[in-house]
Design a protein around this motif. Sequence first.
Motif, PDB file in Angstrom:
ATOM      1  N   GLU A  72       0.825  -1.222   0.000  1.00 41.63           N
ATOM      2  CA  GLU A  72       0.000   0.000   0.000  1.00 41.63           C
ATOM      3  C   GLU A  72       0.856   1.269   0.000  1.00 41.63           C
ATOM      4  N   GLN A  73       2.165   1.114   0.239  1.00 43.39           N
ATOM      5  CA  GLN A  73       3.046   2.295   0.215  1.00 43.39           C
ATOM      6  C   GLN A  73       3.864   2.362  -1.083  1.00 43.39           C
ATOM      7  N   VAL A  74       3.592   1.435  -1.999  1.00 43.11           N
ATOM      8  CA  VAL A  74       4.492   1.298  -3.155  1.00 43.11           C
ATOM      9  C   VAL A  74       4.584   2.597  -3.970  1.00 43.11           C
ATOM     10  N   GLY A  75       3.507   3.415  -3.944  1.00 41.36           N
ATOM     11  CA  GLY A  75       3.517   4.660  -4.734  1.00 41.36           C
ATOM     12  C   GLY A  75       4.726   5.533  -4.424  1.00 41.36           C
ATOM     13  N   GLU A  76       5.147   5.528  -3.143  1.00 45.43           N
ATOM     14  CA  GLU A  76       6.285   6.379  -2.735  1.00 45.43           C
ATOM     15  C   GLU A  76       7.574   5.976  -3.445  1.00 45.43           C
ATOM     16  N   MET A  77       7.646   4.686  -3.854  1.00 45.88           N
ATOM     17  CA  MET A  77       8.915   4.169  -4.407  1.00 45.88           C
ATOM     18  C   MET A  77       8.882   4.091  -5.937  1.00 45.88           C
ATOM     19  N   LEU A  78       7.733   4.372  -6.534  1.00 41.82           N
ATOM     20  CA  LEU A  78       7.634   4.260  -8.003  1.00 41.82           C
ATOM     21  C   LEU A  78       8.088   5.565  -8.657  1.00 41.82           C
ATOM     22  N   PRO A  79       8.675   5.482  -9.860  1.00 45.59           N
ATOM     23  CA  PRO A  79       8.994   6.708 -10.592  1.00 45.59           C
ATOM     24  C   PRO A  79       7.706   7.504 -10.832  1.00 45.59           C
ATOM     25  N   ALA A  80       7.834   8.809 -10.926  1.00 46.25           N
ATOM     26  CA  ALA A  80       6.649   9.671 -11.065  1.00 46.25           C
ATOM     27  C   ALA A  80       5.851   9.315 -12.327  1.00 46.25           C
ATOM     28  N   ASN A  81       6.541   8.860 -13.360  1.00 49.01           N
ATOM     29  CA  ASN A  81       5.848   8.491 -14.590  1.00 49.01           C
ATOM     30  C   ASN A  81       5.978   6.985 -14.826  1.00 49.01           C
ATOM     31  N   THR A  82       5.153   6.249 -14.094  1.00 42.07           N
ATOM     32  CA  THR A  82       5.162   4.785 -14.239  1.00 42.07           C
ATOM     33  C   THR A  82       3.993   4.382 -15.124  1.00 42.07           C
ATOM     34  N   VAL A  83       4.216   3.365 -15.957  1.00 40.81           N
ATOM     35  CA  VAL A  83       3.111   2.833 -16.755  1.00 40.81           C
ATOM     36  C   VAL A  83       2.984   1.336 -16.492  1.00 40.81           C
ATOM     37  N   LEU A  84       1.757   0.853 -16.618  1.00 37.67           N
ATOM     38  CA  LEU A  84       1.462  -0.574 -16.374  1.00 37.67           C
ATOM     39  C   LEU A  84       0.963  -1.192 -17.674  1.00 37.67           C
ATOM     40  N   TYR A  85       1.527  -2.332 -18.007  1.00 36.32           N
ATOM     41  CA  TYR A  85       1.005  -3.123 -19.131  1.00 36.32           C
ATOM     42  C   TYR A  85       0.338  -4.353 -18.526  1.00 36.32           C
ATOM     43  N   THR A  86      -0.879  -4.627 -18.924  1.00 37.30           N
ATOM     44  CA  THR A  86      -1.535  -5.840 -18.438  1.00 37.30           C
ATOM     45  C   THR A  86      -2.324  -6.455 -19.585  1.00 37.30           C
ATOM     46  N   THR A  87      -2.233  -7.778 -19.699  1.00 39.69           N
ATOM     47  CA  THR A  87      -2.893  -8.411 -20.851  1.00 39.69           C
ATOM     48  C   THR A  87      -4.406  -8.231 -20.769  1.00 39.69           C
ATOM     49  N   MET A  88      -4.925  -8.119 -19.524  1.00 41.81           N
ATOM     50  CA  MET A  88      -6.378  -7.912 -19.362  1.00 41.81           C
ATOM     51  C   MET A  88      -6.634  -6.669 -18.505  1.00 41.81           C
ATOM     52  N   GLU A  89      -7.679  -5.974 -18.851  1.00 43.31           N
ATOM     53  CA  GLU A  89      -8.113  -4.765 -18.130  1.00 43.31           C
ATOM     54  C   GLU A  89      -8.132  -5.052 -16.623  1.00 43.31           C
ATOM     55  N   PRO A  90      -7.576  -4.181 -15.783  1.00 42.88           N
ATOM     56  CA  PRO A  90      -7.585  -4.422 -14.333  1.00 42.88           C
ATOM     57  C   PRO A  90      -8.998  -4.594 -13.798  1.00 42.88           C
ATOM     58  N   CYS A  91      -9.095  -5.474 -12.806  1.00 46.90           N
ATOM     59  CA  CYS A  91     -10.407  -5.765 -12.213  1.00 46.90           C
ATOM     60  C   CYS A  91     -10.867  -4.604 -11.341  1.00 46.90           C
TER      61      CYS A  91
END
Length: 167
Positions: A72-91
């Motif tokens: 739940e704290q991962v946002g603090e450690m991610l680069p400001a411009n992060t992108v996610l690729y997922t084969t299926m639309e997030p639930c």
Amino acid sequence: DPSDHATYMRLALDQAQESPPKPSNYRVGALIVDGNTGAILNRGYTLELEGNTHAEQCCLSKYASAHAVLEEQVGEMLPANTVLYTTMEPCNLRLSGNLPCVDRIIRTKGEDGKPRIRKVYIGVKEPEKFVGDNQGRKKLEENGIEVVHVTGFEEDILRVATAGHEK
Ligand SMILES: Nc1nc(=O)c(N)c(NC[C@H](O)[C@H](O)[C@H](O)COP(=O)(O)O)[nH]1
Ligand SMILES: [Zn+2]
């Protein structure tokens, strides 16, 4: 190259192939990528981590562990411009009642209160089999996260996703 979406989606599909088949969910693969440099930050697949885990959830959870924070704290450690690729639309709703991935993506907030995951690239919309019309895309967009459909992999993605379903 941050604009080579097909390559990243192919890698996400490779991840999905690692997922153990199960009739009550889909086999999905995901990557998180630095949107500026194109560096792959982490990758994951459905059920990779113990418990009833989703591909996007595994990406975030693994990245959090690698940076010694809770998911739940991962946002603090991610680069400001992060992108996610997922084969299926997030639930946006899970029959198990576990926290949906849309909420996990939205809460990756930095100090400015905006999600660090700025864009989500999806290979397919979620089929209606389990939860009807998935409102994931809409909820992400309502939270300022752009959702982009990377076309061309639909057939392969759905074949892999449903491999555990009775024929
Ligand atoms: N985007 C996405 N990534 C995944 O890794 C995965 N398994 C699904 N699947 C969506 C489907 O709607 C849920 O798998 C069912 O609703 C059952 O819910 P659980 O998975 O048991 O919590 N969707
Ligand atoms: Zn999910």
